[in-house]
Design a protein around this motif. Structure first.
Motif, PDB file in Angstrom:
ATOM      1  N   TYR A 148      14.766  39.587  45.132  1.00  0.00           N
ATOM      2  CA  TYR A 148      15.077  41.005  45.233  1.00  0.00           C
ATOM      3  C   TYR A 148      14.039  41.839  44.488  1.00  0.00           C
ATOM      4  CZ  TYR A 148      19.805  39.880  46.885  1.00  0.00           C
ATOM      5  OH  TYR A 148      20.880  39.426  47.609  1.00  0.00           O
ATOM      6  N   ASP A 149      13.728  42.991  45.058  1.00  0.00           N
ATOM      7  CA  ASP A 149      12.951  44.001  44.354  1.00  0.00           C
ATOM      8  C   ASP A 149      13.951  44.900  43.620  1.00  0.00           C
ATOM      9  OD1 ASP A 149      10.381  45.504  43.902  1.00  0.00           O
ATOM     10  OD2 ASP A 149      11.564  47.086  44.857  1.00  0.00           O
ATOM     11  N   VAL A 150      13.746  45.074  42.299  1.00  0.00           N
ATOM     12  CA  VAL A 150      14.688  45.825  41.466  1.00  0.00           C
ATOM     13  C   VAL A 150      14.021  47.107  40.986  1.00  0.00           C
ATOM     14  CG1 VAL A 150      16.152  45.767  39.415  1.00  0.00           C
ATOM     15  CG2 VAL A 150      15.723  43.657  40.703  1.00  0.00           C
ATOM     16  N   LEU A 158      11.229  42.001  39.615  1.00  0.00           N
ATOM     17  CA  LEU A 158      11.713  41.095  40.647  1.00  0.00           C
ATOM     18  C   LEU A 158      12.821  40.229  40.074  1.00  0.00           C
ATOM     19  CD1 LEU A 158       8.265  39.961  42.106  1.00  0.00           C
ATOM     20  CD2 LEU A 158       9.867  41.590  43.145  1.00  0.00           C
ATOM     21  N   ALA A 159      13.845  39.977  40.883  1.00  0.00           N
ATOM     22  CA  ALA A 159      14.967  39.138  40.459  1.00  0.00           C
ATOM     23  C   ALA A 159      15.241  38.099  41.523  1.00  0.00           C
ATOM     24  CB  ALA A 159      16.216  39.989  40.228  1.00  0.00           C
ATOM     25  N   TRP A 160      15.631  36.913  41.065  1.00  0.00           N
ATOM     26  CA  TRP A 160      15.961  35.823  41.976  1.00  0.00           C
ATOM     27  C   TRP A 160      17.394  35.363  41.708  1.00  0.00           C
ATOM     28  CZ3 TRP A 160      11.320  36.733  39.762  1.00  0.00           C
ATOM     29  CH2 TRP A 160      10.173  36.687  40.562  1.00  0.00           C
ATOM     30  N   PRO A 167      22.528  34.453  39.011  1.00  0.00           N
ATOM     31  CA  PRO A 167      21.178  34.823  38.571  1.00  0.00           C
ATOM     32  C   PRO A 167      20.342  33.590  38.242  1.00  0.00           C
ATOM     33  CG  PRO A 167      22.822  36.147  37.447  1.00  0.00           C
ATOM     34  CD  PRO A 167      23.569  35.045  38.147  1.00  0.00           C
ATOM     35  N   LEU A 168      19.057  33.665  38.547  1.00  0.00           N
ATOM     36  CA  LEU A 168      18.127  32.582  38.233  1.00  0.00           C
ATOM     37  C   LEU A 168      16.963  33.061  37.355  1.00  0.00           C
ATOM     38  CD1 LEU A 168      17.662  30.571  41.565  1.00  0.00           C
ATOM     39  CD2 LEU A 168      18.620  29.714  39.407  1.00  0.00           C
ATOM     40  N   ARG A 169      16.421  34.240  37.697  1.00  0.00           N
ATOM     41  CA  ARG A 169      15.193  34.666  37.020  1.00  0.00           C
ATOM     42  C   ARG A 169      14.995  36.168  37.199  1.00  0.00           C
ATOM     43  NH1 ARG A 169       9.759  31.574  38.657  1.00  0.00           N
ATOM     44  NH2 ARG A 169      10.783  29.968  37.384  1.00  0.00           N
ATOM     45  N   PHE A 170      14.376  36.775  36.176  1.00  0.00           N
ATOM     46  CA  PHE A 170      13.932  38.165  36.282  1.00  0.00           C
ATOM     47  C   PHE A 170      12.567  38.284  35.633  1.00  0.00           C
ATOM     48  CE2 PHE A 170      13.363  42.418  34.495  1.00  0.00           C
ATOM     49  CZ  PHE A 170      13.533  43.196  35.634  1.00  0.00           C
ATOM     50  N   ARG A 171      11.684  39.005  36.292  1.00  0.00           N
ATOM     51  CA  ARG A 171      10.367  39.310  35.746  1.00  0.00           C
ATOM     52  C   ARG A 171      10.111  40.795  35.959  1.00  0.00           C
ATOM     53  NH1 ARG A 171      11.271  34.973  34.198  1.00  0.00           N
ATOM     54  NH2 ARG A 171       9.967  33.097  34.201  1.00  0.00           N
ATOM     55  N   GLY A 172       9.929  41.528  34.876  1.00  0.00           N
ATOM     56  CA  GLY A 172       9.702  42.953  35.050  1.00  0.00           C
ATOM     57  C   GLY A 172       9.520  43.675  33.741  1.00  0.00           C
ATOM     58  N   THR A 173       9.770  44.976  33.772  1.00  0.00           N
ATOM     59  CA  THR A 173       9.590  45.807  32.588  1.00  0.00           C
ATOM     60  C   THR A 173      10.853  46.607  32.302  1.00  0.00           C
ATOM     61  OG1 THR A 173       8.650  47.611  33.925  1.00  0.00           O
ATOM     62  CG2 THR A 173       7.105  46.060  32.915  1.00  0.00           C
ATOM     63  N   LEU A 174      11.058  46.878  31.029  1.00  0.00           N
ATOM     64  CA  LEU A 174      12.168  47.687  30.542  1.00  0.00           C
ATOM     65  C   LEU A 174      11.586  48.909  29.860  1.00  0.00           C
ATOM     66  CD1 LEU A 174      15.089  48.249  29.421  1.00  0.00           C
ATOM     67  CD2 LEU A 174      14.448  46.764  27.510  1.00  0.00           C
ATOM     68  N   ARG A 175      12.134  50.093  30.174  1.00  0.00           N
ATOM     69  CA  ARG A 175      11.649  51.327  29.564  1.00  0.00           C
ATOM     70  C   ARG A 175      12.791  52.060  28.879  1.00  0.00           C
ATOM     71  NH1 ARG A 175       9.355  51.154  34.548  1.00  0.00           N
ATOM     72  NH2 ARG A 175      11.001  52.488  35.401  1.00  0.00           N
ATOM     73  N   ALA A 181       8.606  47.456  27.452  1.00  0.00           N
ATOM     74  CA  ALA A 181       8.488  46.042  27.097  1.00  0.00           C
ATOM     75  C   ALA A 181       8.468  45.204  28.365  1.00  0.00           C
ATOM     76  CB  ALA A 181       9.638  45.612  26.200  1.00  0.00           C
ATOM     77  N   ASN A 182       7.666  44.169  28.354  1.00  0.00           N
ATOM     78  CA  ASN A 182       7.687  43.195  29.434  1.00  0.00           C
ATOM     79  C   ASN A 182       8.812  42.204  29.163  1.00  0.00           C
ATOM     80  OD1 ASN A 182       5.308  44.271  30.671  1.00  0.00           O
ATOM     81  ND2 ASN A 182       4.094  43.235  29.101  1.00  0.00           N
ATOM     82  N   VAL A 183       9.605  41.898  30.190  1.00  0.00           N
ATOM     83  CA  VAL A 183      10.787  41.065  30.006  1.00  0.00           C
ATOM     84  C   VAL A 183      10.785  39.904  30.986  1.00  0.00           C
ATOM     85  CG1 VAL A 183      13.314  41.022  30.088  1.00  0.00           C
ATOM     86  CG2 VAL A 183      12.141  43.023  29.174  1.00  0.00           C
ATOM     87  N   GLU A 184      11.082  38.724  30.462  1.00  0.00           N
ATOM     88  CA  GLU A 184      11.240  37.530  31.296  1.00  0.00           C
ATOM     89  C   GLU A 184      12.597  36.901  30.981  1.00  0.00           C
ATOM     90  OE1 GLU A 184       8.042  34.803  30.839  1.00  0.00           O
ATOM     91  OE2 GLU A 184       6.504  36.228  31.548  1.00  0.00           O
TER      92      GLU A 184
END
Length: 246
Positions: A148-150, A158-160, A167-175, A181-184
């Motif tokens: 998914y595009d979040v 991106l979330a899987w 939920p399996l995974r998230f890669r993105g940024t938090l503001r 911050a970059n978040v994994e």
């Protein structure tokens, strides 16, 4: 102006508050497309790595166990400062923060969360508000996943999810304000199947347990009959609780 990540020490204090405070929703404008709802109960080990954009702050790694069943969430940590537990009960419109050392709990309306705290790093939970657009499928460590595009006001990436919506995974940024911050986020050791109902309730041996039967938080936008049934179910769950667990 708020500086969310002014130093490594303060960043780590905030990170601990992630595990000891029930925090806010991801907010977005216009469309409100929630993340996929899990189709099955599960438990999983979750790791979060947050790397502040500030050069004066170090990355923080958080570890906890997440439980889910029928729209209820529980997160518990073995942090050095204690063993905080966060329980989200959207059916009752409340969140509970348990202090398992002192056998105390704090209760708040599920929407009354301080958006300065970075519990926002959970884009999958009951307070998540962002646009989730299915963009394809992908294999994640041998597991077929939906990708998914979040997009939200405070989060993007991106979330899987598994085919069952876990939920399996998230890669993105938090503001937050002008801080970023970059978040994994990674879910592993996922085990599906029924979870004990009482783990989503306040333990009977916690101070204030009896008072909990008289809710003190507003239950806005809730059907009174649905809330009544939820309360009765909660009391049954609490009665089954094994107080020696804590």
């Amino acid at each position: 102006m708020l500086h969310l990540f002014p130093s490594a020490a303060s960043w780590r204090r905030v990170a601990y508050r992630v595990l000891t405070s029930a925090c806010t929703a991801l907010t977005t404008g216009c469309v409100d497309l929630r993340p996929p709802v899990p189709e099955t109960a599960y438990r999983a080990a979750v790791s979060v790595e947050a790397s502040p954009a500030s050069a004066h702050a170090s990355a923080v790694r958080l570890e906890f166990i997440e439980f889910y069943q029928e729209g209820k969430w529980r997160r518990e940590s073995d942090a050095a400062e204690g063993k905080p537990v966060l329980i989200d009960r959207p059916d009752l419109r409340v969140s509970w923060l348990l202090d398992t050392n002192k056998k105390l709990f704090d209760e708040r309306h599920i929407s009354e969360m301080d958006e300065r705290f970075p519990w926002l790093i959970n884009p999958f939970g009951p307070r998540a508000k962002a646009d989730f657009e299915l963009i394809g499928t992908e294999d994640i460590a041998g597991t077929p996943a939906k990708k998914y595009d979040v997009r939200g006001k405070r989060v993007e990436g991106l979330a899987w999810f598994t085919q069952e919506g876990i939920p399996l995974r998230f890669r993105g940024t938090l503001r937050i304000d002008d801080a970023e911050a970059n978040v994994e986020i990674d879910y592993r050791d996922i085990k599906t199947g029924p979870q004990p109902a009482w783990i989503f309730a306040v333990p009977p041996n916690f101070a204030g347990y009896e008072d909990r039967k008289k809710p003190t938080v507003p239950e806005t936008n809730a059907d009174p009959e649905s809330v009544r049934r939820a309360r009765e179910s909660l009391e049954r769950d609490q009665a089954k609780g094994n107080s020696t667990r804590f």
